[in-house]
Design an enzyme around this catalytic site. Structure first.
Site, short mmCIF file in Angstrom:
data_model
loop_
_atom_site.label_atom_id
_atom_site.label_comp_id
_atom_site.label_asym_id
_atom_site.label_seq_id
_atom_site.Cartn_x
_atom_site.Cartn_y
_atom_site.Cartn_z
N GLY A 70 9.24 59.35 -42.54
CA GLY A 70 8.06 58.83 -43.47
C GLY A 70 8.19 58.00 -44.43
N THR A 71 9.48 58.40 -45.20
CA THR A 71 9.73 57.74 -46.38
C THR A 71 10.03 56.37 -45.99
OG1 THR A 71 10.65 59.83 -47.35
CG2 THR A 71 11.49 57.50 -48.23
N GLN A 178 2.23 65.31 -42.93
CA GLN A 178 2.13 66.68 -42.58
C GLN A 178 0.94 66.88 -41.70
OE1 GLN A 178 3.78 69.36 -43.59
NE2 GLN A 178 5.27 68.09 -45.02
N HIS A 200 10.16 65.18 -36.96
CA HIS A 200 10.79 66.40 -37.24
C HIS A 200 9.79 67.41 -37.94
CE1 HIS A 200 11.65 66.45 -41.72
NE2 HIS A 200 11.57 65.15 -41.29
N THR A 236 19.36 48.32 -34.33
CA THR A 236 19.34 48.92 -33.18
C THR A 236 18.75 49.95 -33.32
OG1 THR A 236 21.52 47.85 -32.53
CG2 THR A 236 20.87 49.82 -31.18
N CYS A 328 6.64 72.39 -64.11
CA CYS A 328 7.85 72.30 -64.96
C CYS A 328 7.41 72.67 -66.36
CB CYS A 328 7.91 70.76 -64.84
SG CYS A 328 8.08 69.94 -63.15
#
Length: 380
Positions: A70-71, A178, A200, A236, A328
């Protein structure tokens, strides 16, 4: 008991997928770019995998390119569109995956674009009226808004977003990492120019994914050095990964309805048990709303406690694997940018339970019991 509730991070490989991959790890080792028999056999398998994926999302095979995941697909869509098409403005939200956020922020830093963020409410609902305002004043923008949030599970209306983008001649990319394999996608009914998937996340192998690109959008490749993937992506091909990707998506579509019913039942059980066992438990975003969130993800907000900073560690000791974090509290914190953007209390602990077809009700009960023990023992 050992339980795994981190399926939004990665899923276990389906045995059927492994069986499909093994011949290409053992006997069929030819390079798909070679013209001899060994190469042609592997090339045919790759093209059959491409046809399978295209059929499942109602695309043409030529519109599917294989990637490392995905990235890479997100980066290709952003860099390719903005630099090839000369786009000077991009729109996203502060709730996006870093694969999108960091990519667009890098393009902003390099001076390629100005970057705008769509407003959202405290539960993460996107303000589509604001999106339209941004596009009215910046026609021909690049828009990247995900289908479902990987942390809080919120589902975005990518049909409505696509309609708005089309009205303003914007290039629309949606990260469907997702939701691919968990929801049916029909690219003929969507107005997106790019869509990505990663094997995955639906019981396929790691390190392989695919990119759908609408044919009228011609952009330069991100990776150079060869003519593979119709000059879209050099290198490849990850042959056995591609075979596994196609098989995993085929299984996901075949069994989707029964798996969804099973997993939604587990999520409902989590919500009921957590609400009963832990006082002041809350749920981040829309993750507890069945019709507005991923059925595979539940983001839990736990009351302030001495245990908050040690939740993941202690669950791991109890053999429960999950993801978590909190908002955060300072710029130096490595907390969740999503929870921070929602304005969540940094003193509250957060856990993401993400489920798959392999999880059971007994595992849900065990995970809740282990979490409840911590809160019964340690006061705020």
């Amino acid at each position: 008991m050992t339980v795994y509730f981190d399926n939004a991070a990665t899923t276990p490989l389906d045995p059927e997928v492994l069986d499909a991959m093994l011949p290409f790890l053992r006997e069929h080792y030819g390079n798909p770019s070679s013209i001899h028999g060994h190469g042609r056999k592997v090339r045919a398998a790759i093209e059959n995998a491409r046809k399978t994926i295209a059929h499942l999302i109602n695309a043409a095979p030529a519109e599917i390119s294989f990637t490392s995941g995905g990235t890479e697909g997100d980066n290709y869509a952003a860099f390719g569109s903005i630099r090839t098409l000369g786009l000077r403005h991009a729109v996203t939200s502060k709730l996006e995956h870093h694969a999108v956020l960091h990519t667009l922020q890098a393009l902003e830093k390099s001076g390629d674009i100005t970057l705008s963020y769509v407003h959202h409410d405290e539960q993460g609902r996107l303000d589509l009226e604001h999106l339209e305002e941004l596009l009215k004043s910046n026609s021909r923008s690049f828009v990247s808004l995900m289908h479902a949030n990987n942390e809080i599970g919120n589902l975005n209306d990518i049909v409505a977003i696509g309609d708005i983008c089309q009205q303003h001649q914007a290039i629309f990319h949606t990260d469907t990492v997702q939701t691919m394999g968990h929801y049916r996608h029909d690219v003929q009914k969507l107005k997106n120019h790019f869509l990505v998937g990663s094997a995955h996340k639906f019981h396929g192998p790691k390190g392989v994914g695919f990119l759908y690109r609408r044919p009228e959008v011609h952009v330069s490749p991100l990776i150079h050095g060869g003519s593979q993937e119709r000059n879209v992506r050099a290198g490849t091909e990850n042959v056995y990964g591609i075979i596994g990707l196609a098989k995993a998506l085929e299984i996901a579509y075949r069994d989707m309805d029964s798996h969804r019913e099973h997993i939604q039942g587990l999520k409902d059980r989590f919500i009921a048990r957590l609400t009963t066992e832990i006082e002041d438990v809350q749920f981040n975003g829309l993750s507890a709303q069945a019709d507005q969130s991923l059925y595979t993800v539940l983001s839990v907000s736990l009351p302030p406690s001495a245990m908050s900073e040690m939740l993941l560690f202690n669950l791991d000791i109890s053999r429960v694997s999950v993801s978590g974090g909190s908002a955060c509290s300072s710029g130096a914190d490595a907390g969740s940018h999503v929870l921070t953007a929602l304005g969540c209390d940094p003193q509250r602990g957060a856990i993401r339970f993400s489920m798959s077809k392999y999880n059971t009700a007994e595992e849900v009960d065990y995970a809740v019991e282990q979490l409840a023990k911590m809160y019964r023992k340690v006061p705020a």
